[in-house]
Design a protein around this motif. Structure first.
Motif, mmCIF file in Angstrom:
data_model
loop_
_atom_site.group_PDB
_atom_site.id
_atom_site.type_symbol
_atom_site.label_atom_id
_atom_site.label_comp_id
_atom_site.label_asym_id
_atom_site.label_seq_id
_atom_site.Cartn_x
_atom_site.Cartn_y
_atom_site.Cartn_z
ATOM 1 N N LEU A 8 16.697 27.626 40.768
ATOM 2 C CA LEU A 8 15.661 28.647 40.707
ATOM 3 C C LEU A 8 14.330 28.121 41.227
ATOM 4 N N PHE A 61 16.705 34.018 32.643
ATOM 5 C CA PHE A 61 17.834 33.642 33.494
ATOM 6 C C PHE A 61 18.796 32.721 32.760
ATOM 7 N N GLY A 85 13.425 34.808 40.386
ATOM 8 C CA GLY A 85 12.897 33.932 41.422
ATOM 9 C C GLY A 85 11.612 34.458 42.025
ATOM 10 N N LEU A 106 18.870 36.317 39.255
ATOM 11 C CA LEU A 106 18.401 35.092 39.901
ATOM 12 C C LEU A 106 17.334 35.405 40.939
#
Length: 548
Positions: free
Chosen positions: A141, A126, A19, A15
């Motif tokens: 996200l 993801f 990101g 994540l």
């Protein structure tokens, strides 16, 4: 199988690192918007011509989305994950040293080609590694997307005003070669920050290939290996149902955590009993996927086991040859689009691509020219008296301060979106509501220009920042959810490409409309956003309660 593993330390790391890719994407787009007024002054470009700068960036974004998306479906998600940000950072450095406007546009095209492939691929990575019950985190996200805008706006506020020509250069004018290099420093700073992101993504953590991508390509032994590594990284905290999937035993017989590694809970038999096509279609009964054709296409495009794991220099070179050859094989890319137009999915595909294009057009017409619009508003408002002082940068400081407020206001939008998508509104009505309110906020912004109200300008732009971020967060979550894993990268890449094409056209149109009035582009943006809301309203598939 992914749900059996649960959500652990590995997923939190993915994540954060995916990101970073979303952060870089919006950071570079915001950077283009921030330097636009300074570039226009530096190279003496007209309002009608300055749109070429943003259009070059979006042209690169389009090409990047069209190339990197299919590559991720053909050769895996890791290749674009590792290289897209490197391409962006390299061309960002080159752009900072350009001596002419045309060369700057060329470098921005190269920069965009890296950024354009990063965001849809990161979203797919993801989504394909998290349990079904955690899919709302894909919306979260988008917080990183907003943070990219905040990052660039904060750096621009620190760098651009002191290293740019003053608001009123005085009778001697401004020597742009010496006094207007803030935009170069900003590009250098953002490139260095992007290289830091590259190091964090590639050097500090070893990302595993997407299990769903591997399973779709019948690489079951690789799926087992990847899932075992994820379980091990998570500390062996697999769920009880994982034991049942392999042994068929009572879930209550699940061994305690201190009995050792649980990676043995993931077996070849467990994976083989859970093929991606059957698992997906069991909850997507309305989709009539041409499995035979699609399966044949996928199998014919894969490298054999010896090329997947090359051990000699010659074998590695052969792998790179196959990858480069595949990247330019247009006919195979076109064949990958066929499943997207199956009868049960055709309407969804067309509407999703229309939404991406129309929303991008309306959003870009406002967002790319926001600093310029703020300079126009502030020039007629409370900062006008300060701006007439020779050598002062007060108006520019106010502009980039307001841009920072606008960027910060978007951060809560992603968090609110992550909550809204799992309410009764679902994905579709969350999109409709946020897009409609975004249009209302732009009407208020246009009115603030006529009223010369700085307070209304800040409030309306902040509301737009909040609702537009919420809108994009849900769009970015809905798009990969609604498409089958076998074509997810291509579908998301094409959707992103439609958005980028709109981004190419929007600055050119806006530049021409600015010659007429600063408010005309705003009302055009409102009309486009509300048209997109209409397309969202008639989407046939709500993905809130289905597995992906």
């Amino acid at each position: 199988m992914i749900s059996n593993i649960g959500f652990g330390r590995y997923h939190r790391r993915v994540l954060a690192l995916c990101g970073l890719g979303w952060t870089a994407d919006n950071a570079w787009m915001q950077c283009t918007a921030c330097i636009l007024p300074r570039i226009q002054q530096h190279f003496a470009v007209s309002n009608a011509g300055i749109g070429l700068m943003s259009s070059s960036m979006f042209l690169g974004l389009t090409c990047g989305a069209l190339v990197w998306g299919p590559i991720s479906d053909r050769f895996g998600r890791l290749l674009p994950y590792r290289w897209t940000l490197i391409v962006s950072a390299t061309f960002g450095l080159l752009a900072s040293a350009t001596p002419s406007f045309s060369l700057l546009c060329l470098c921005l095209f190269g920069l965009g080609s890296g950024v354009g492939g990063n965001m849809p691929v990161d979203g797919a990575i993801f989504l394909e590694c998290i349990p079904r019950e955690k899919r709302h985190l894909l919306t979260l996200l988008s917080v990183f997307f907003s943070l990219g805008s905040v990052l660039t706006s904060a750096v621009a506020l620190a760098i651009l005003p002191p290293f740019s020509c003053p608001d009123d250069p005085g009778p001697g004018g401004c020597d742009v070669s010496k006094q207007n290099n803030g935009w170069r420093y900003l590009l250098i700073t953002m490139s260095l920050l992007t290289f830091v992101m590259v190091i964090l993504r590639n050097g500090c953590f070893r990302l595993q290939e997407s299990p769903k991508y591997l399973l779709q390509n019948k690489r079951r032994s690789d799926v087992v290996m990847v899932l075992k590594k994820i379980v091990t990284f998570n500390g062996g905290a697999a769920r009880k149902s994982a034991a049942s999937a392999e042994t068929g035993s009572n879930p209550g017989s699940y061994p305690p955590e201190d009995t050792g590694s649980h990676s043995s809970l993931i077996s070849d038999d467990a994976v083989a009993s859970c093929t991606s096509a059957n698992d997906y279609n069991s909850t997507h009964s309305w989709l009539e996927w041409p499995e035979n054709d699609a399966g044949h296409e996928r199998t014919s495009l894969q490298m054999d086991s010896t090329t997947r794991h090359p051990t000699t220099f010659k074998a590695r070179m052969h792998v790179w040859y196959l990858k480069l050859k595949g990247a330019f094989d247009v006919s195979s890319h076109i064949r990958l689009l066929k499943p997207l137009f199956a009868p049960s999915l055709r309407r969804t595909t067309i509407l999703v691509w229309m939404i991406w294009g129309i929303v991008a057009m309306g959003f870009t017409m406002f967002n790319v020219f926001l600093p310029k619009l703020l300079e126009t508003h502030n020039g007629a408002g409370e900062h006008k008296e300060k701006a007439i002082t020779a050598g002062s940068h007060s108006k520019q400081t106010a502009v980039y301060r307001d841009s920072l407020i606008y960027a910060v206001s978007g951060v809560p939008g992603s968090i609110i979106g992550a909550w809204m998508v799992d309410t009764r509104l679902g994905r579709i009505y969350s999109m409709v509501l946020s897009t409609t309110v975004s249009g209302l906020a732009l009407i208020a912004f246009a009115f603030s220009a006529k009223a010369h109200s700085t307070a209304l300008t800040i409030v309306s732009s902040s509301v737009f920042g909040l609702t537009s971020t919420l809108m994009f967060a849900v769009i970015y979550a809905y798009t990969p959810e609604v498409f089958h894993p076998s074509v997810r990268g291509t579908a998301c890449g094409m959707a992103s490409a439609f958005g980028r094409v709109a981004g190419i056209i929007a600055p050119l149109i806006t530049g021409l409309l600015l010659e007429v009035s600063t408010t005309v582009p705003l009302y055009v943006s409102v009309a486009l956003l509300w048209a997109a809301a209409g397309c969202m309203f008639i989407l046939p598939i709500e993905t809130r309660d289905i597995a992906t």
